[in-house]
Design an enzyme around this catalytic site. Structure first.
Site, mmCIF file in Angstrom:
data_model
loop_
_atom_site.group_PDB
_atom_site.id
_atom_site.type_symbol
_atom_site.label_atom_id
_atom_site.label_comp_id
_atom_site.label_asym_id
_atom_site.label_seq_id
_atom_site.Cartn_x
_atom_site.Cartn_y
_atom_site.Cartn_z
ATOM 1 N N GLU A 34 0.828 -1.208 0.000
ATOM 2 C CA GLU A 34 0.000 0.000 0.000
ATOM 3 C C GLU A 34 0.865 1.261 0.000
ATOM 4 O OE1 GLU A 34 -4.108 -0.883 2.133
ATOM 5 O OE2 GLU A 34 -2.428 -1.514 3.407
ATOM 6 N N GLU A 55 -4.342 -9.339 3.506
ATOM 7 C CA GLU A 55 -5.080 -8.977 4.718
ATOM 8 C C GLU A 55 -6.308 -9.844 4.949
ATOM 9 O OE1 GLU A 55 -2.824 -5.168 3.716
ATOM 10 O OE2 GLU A 55 -3.702 -6.868 2.643
#
Length: 266
Positions: free
Chosen positions: A114, A135
């Site tokens: 990210e 995730e």
């Protein structure tokens, strides 16, 4: 609050190098993100920094994302504001009118990816490192811009598949998907960074008008998120800023005089 330096700041030949440093996996905490935020603001104002390179310390990890140990200890409210600040920090990186390059020196997973996706360009060291957003395996989503930036890079359907499967893949496949821009063969971590700095150097004066490079970045990053006609207005305003720059005067004169321009980033 720790006094440990978790993000190193260095400028070399017009390139600002920001290095995430929290061994063994350069996972980020609120403290690291605060330091990264401060370094981004410092690089914005640094007239000696024309391009920003963001990398990880060591040869194994760029970053494995947020510290799971930290997340296991804090309250849901803290987690929310932690994610909010991380979003604000990466937005500042994306909005800064200087070209940013993510130098992926090792595994780049979860929040590490990210962070990398908030850079304008991503270059990676060839080898066995993995990249992805796993995730889902923690029962959560990529909450530091991952769902938004990955979809903009690879498209909605493919990004949904990547995130819901938690797939990790190599840098060569990431190159094919358009997540990274190039893979660099390197004999060592130092060799990789030397090649990254050579790559970044092409966007600095005197070779390039770095102000124009930065405003091309801003025009694309802003224009891609707004209506087309409004994007054209942004483009015109940024172009007008460049028309008034010393480098535009030099570039046009050099073209007319049939010589190589010597840009100064002004």
């Amino acid at each position: 609050m720790t006094d440990q330096t978790l993000v190193h700041y260095d400028v070399k030949d017009g390139v600002c190098i920001l290095t995430l440093d929290d061994p063994p996996a350069n996972t980020y905490t609120y403290q690291m993100m605060q330091q990264l935020d401060a370094c981004i603001l410092r690089a914005r104002m640094d007239e000696d920094a024309h391009v920003i390179v963001l990398t990880g310390k060591g040869e194994k990890f760029f970053s494995a994302g947020a510290s799971i140990g930290m997340l296991n200890e804090v309250t849901p409210t803290f987690k929310y504001f932690f994610c909010l600040h991380a979003n604000e920090t990466l937005n500042r990186l994306e909005h800064t009118p200087k070209l940013t390059i993510g130098a992926l020196n090792g595994h780049t997973v979860g929040g590490g990816l990210e962070i990398a996706m908030a850079c304008d360009l991503r270059v990676a060291r060839a080898g066995g490192s993995r990249i992805g957003l796993p995730e889902i395996n923690l029962g959560v989503l990529p909450g530091t811009g991952g769902t938004q930036r990955l979809a903009r890079l690879v498209g909605k359907s493919r990004s949904i598949e990547m995130m819901t499967t938690g797939q990790l893949f190599g840098f060569a496949e990431a190159l094919d998907h358009g997540i990274i821009n190039r893979v660099i063969e390197a004999e060592s971590g130092d060799d990789f960074m030397n090649k990254v700095l050579e790559f970044a150097g092409q966007f600095t004066p005197p070779a390039k008008a770095s102000k124009a490079v930065g405003l091309i970045k801003r025009s694309v990053q802003t224009g891609a998120e707004i209506p087309f006609e409004t994007g054209l207005a942004v483009e015109r305003e940024l172009q007008q800023q460049l028309f008034q720059s010393e480098d535009a005067t030099e570039g046009i004169a050099a073209y007319v005089e049939k010589r190589r321009a010597a840009f100064q980033g002004k």
